[in-house]
Design an enzyme around this catalytic site. Structure first.
Site, PDB file in Angstrom:
ATOM      1  N   PRO A 108       7.284 -10.511-121.380  1.00 25.61           N
ATOM      2  CA  PRO A 108       8.175 -11.198-120.439  1.00 25.61           C
ATOM      3  C   PRO A 108       8.845 -12.484-120.929  1.00 25.61           C
ATOM      4  O   PRO A 108       8.580 -13.572-120.419  1.00 25.61           O
ATOM      5  CB  PRO A 108       7.252 -11.471-119.256  1.00 25.61           C
ATOM      6  CG  PRO A 108       5.910 -11.675-119.887  1.00 25.61           C
ATOM      7  CD  PRO A 108       5.869 -10.703-121.039  1.00 25.61           C
ATOM      8  N   CYS A 109       9.759 -12.360-121.872  1.00 20.09           N
ATOM      9  CA  CYS A 109      10.476 -13.543-122.344  1.00 20.09           C
ATOM     10  C   CYS A 109      11.390 -14.114-121.255  1.00 20.09           C
ATOM     11  O   CYS A 109      11.790 -15.275-121.335  1.00 20.09           O
ATOM     12  CB  CYS A 109      11.255 -13.239-123.622  1.00 20.09           C
ATOM     13  SG  CYS A 109      12.465 -11.932-123.470  1.00 20.09           S
TER      14      CYS A 109
END
Length: 163
Positions: free
Chosen positions: A126-127
């Protein structure tokens, strides 16, 4: 080993998923219309089916973490940065500075941001949960509007009761 590819239509574009029995190597988002209907309707290879199912559950609000065999390609530093992204809880954000501090080098903020930008596993790693120190939604390979959508999806505003 050869890789397989499938496409899955999400509310914010088409997910392109690439991998094999050794794990998912790549998930990215492309604009609607960039893939033919024929490819969208093609049978999903067995090694990618679980990824499609988990993404579908995520978009329906029924999944807040992924349990997939992944096999991303990157440098040792990039992989270290990507692993640190997995520690950011669903519905929460961290700044690039906080991420750099957690990795042990506050001066590496630009290198960390660059590694985040090269994250090959859209949503699963989850950047999108990393923001600027001022709270701004900076830098997102899928487009800032998608980052905003994903953060709102993970942390919907609850309407307060008047009574």
């Amino acid at each position: 080993m050869n890789t397989e590819t499938t496409y899955y239509k999400t509310p914010i574009g088409i997910a392109e998923i690439i991998g094999n029995k050794n794990g998912i190597q790549f998930i990215s988002v492309i604009d609607d219309g960039a893939v033919s209907e024929e490819l969208l309707k093609a049978k999903t290879p067995e090694c990618l089916q679980d990824c499609v199912i988990q993404l579908e559950e995520y978009f329906k609000g029924k999944r807040d973490r992924f349990n997939l065999l992944v096999n991303p390609k990157g440098t040792a530093f990039q992989i270290k940065v990507w692993k640190s992204l997995l520690k950011i809880p669903y519905g929460k954000t961290k700044t690039y500075l906080e991420q750099s501090k957690k990795l042990g080098d506050v001066k590496a903020i630009r290198a960390v941001a660059s590694a985040n930008g090269k994250n090959p596993l859209w949503i699963v790693v989850p950047c999108h949960r990393v923001i600027g120190s001022d709270g701004s939604l900076t830098g997102y390979a899928g487009g800032i509007w998608r980052k905003k959508w994903l953060l709102a999806h993970e942390n919907p505003v609850k309407q307060q009761s008047l009574f």
